[in-house]
Design an enzyme around this catalytic site. Structure first.
Site, short mmCIF file in Angstrom:
data_model
loop_
_atom_site.label_atom_id
_atom_site.label_comp_id
_atom_site.label_asym_id
_atom_site.label_seq_id
_atom_site.Cartn_x
_atom_site.Cartn_y
_atom_site.Cartn_z
N HIS A 194 -8.41 3.13 -0.49
CA HIS A 194 -9.01 2.52 -1.68
C HIS A 194 -7.90 2.02 -2.60
CE1 HIS A 194 -11.65 2.04 -5.17
NE2 HIS A 194 -10.73 2.70 -5.86
N ARG B 204 -10.44 -11.25 -10.63
CA ARG B 204 -9.50 -10.23 -11.12
C ARG B 204 -9.55 -9.07 -10.15
NH1 ARG B 204 -10.48 -5.67 -14.46
NH2 ARG B 204 -12.46 -6.61 -15.11
N HIS C 206 -10.96 -2.55 -7.40
CA HIS C 206 -12.13 -3.41 -7.31
C HIS C 206 -11.75 -4.85 -7.63
CE1 HIS C 206 -13.96 0.57 -7.79
NE2 HIS C 206 -14.96 0.07 -7.11
N CYS D 129 -6.90 -5.05 -19.02
CA CYS D 129 -7.99 -4.15 -18.64
C CYS D 129 -7.52 -2.71 -18.45
CB CYS D 129 -8.67 -4.66 -17.36
SG CYS D 129 -7.65 -4.52 -15.88
N CYS E 116 0.85 -1.19 0.00
CA CYS E 116 0.00 0.00 0.00
C CYS E 116 0.89 1.24 0.00
CB CYS E 116 -0.88 -0.02 1.24
SG CYS E 116 -1.93 1.45 1.41
N CYS F 7 -8.53 -5.67 -9.80
CA CYS F 7 -8.15 -4.58 -10.69
C CYS F 7 -7.71 -3.42 -9.80
CB CYS F 7 -9.35 -4.22 -11.53
SG CYS F 7 -9.07 -3.06 -12.83
N ASP G 89 -8.84 -16.94 -16.59
CA ASP G 89 -8.09 -18.19 -16.51
C ASP G 89 -7.09 -18.08 -15.37
OD1 ASP G 89 -7.17 -20.71 -17.09
OD2 ASP G 89 -5.83 -20.04 -18.69
N CYS H 178 -7.23 -1.39 1.53
CA CYS H 178 -6.17 -1.87 2.40
C CYS H 178 -6.77 -2.09 3.79
CB CYS H 178 -5.04 -0.84 2.47
SG CYS H 178 -3.76 -1.25 3.68
#
Length: 141
Positions: free
Chosen positions: A109, A126, A112, A71, A53, A128, A120, A103
């Site tokens: 923040h 995921r 997501h 992404c 963090c 992100c 896979d 965290c």
């Protein structure tokens, strides 16, 4: 609930966070903003190490769980430890509920997590995560 409304192991006043973080870091970490896709320093990084963090230094993810999701943000399929992050319901986008990742040490923040979208990965998840929310600690440093 905002990070300042909850008690975390690492706590600071919003003024202290503003003094520690750049305006861009503050906007993402403390105000749940998002960096533009494809602009983060760790999006395509292959360096081995631990991602911590940027606000408090708590270890969050490892390069071993990082994968190319294309992404626009660094993606991981699992946090370093189950208790290193926390999850909150995010209804900030009308009609599109999401799960926010913060965290668990300071409430900042991070991004997501998305599930069941056919990734896979061992977890079919995921995470992100905004590059600006993390600092990479290289394995050989």
């Amino acid at each position: 609930m905002t990070p300042s409304e909850r008690s975390y192991p690492t706590t600071k006043s919003e003024q202290e966070w503003r003094e520690q973080l750049t305006p861009e870091e503050y906007a993402v970490l403390r105000q749940a903003g998002t960096e533009r896709p494809g602009t983060g320093e760790y999006t395509d990084t292959k360096t081995e190490g631990v991602y911590a963090c940027r606000a408090c230094g708590a270890e969050l993810f490892t390069s071993e769980t990082k994968f190319d999701s294309h992404c626009g943000w660094p993606s991981f399929y699992s946090p370093l430890a189950g208790d290193s992050v926390e999850y909150l319901e995010d209804r900030s986008l009308p009609g599109r509920p999401r799960v926010e990742v913060r965290c668990a040490n300071c409430g900042s923040h991070l991004g997501h997590v998305f599930e069941g979208e056919g990734y896979d990965t061992p977890t079919d998840q995921r995470f992100c995560i905004n590059s600006i929310a993390m600092t990479l600690r290289p394995k050989d440093a």
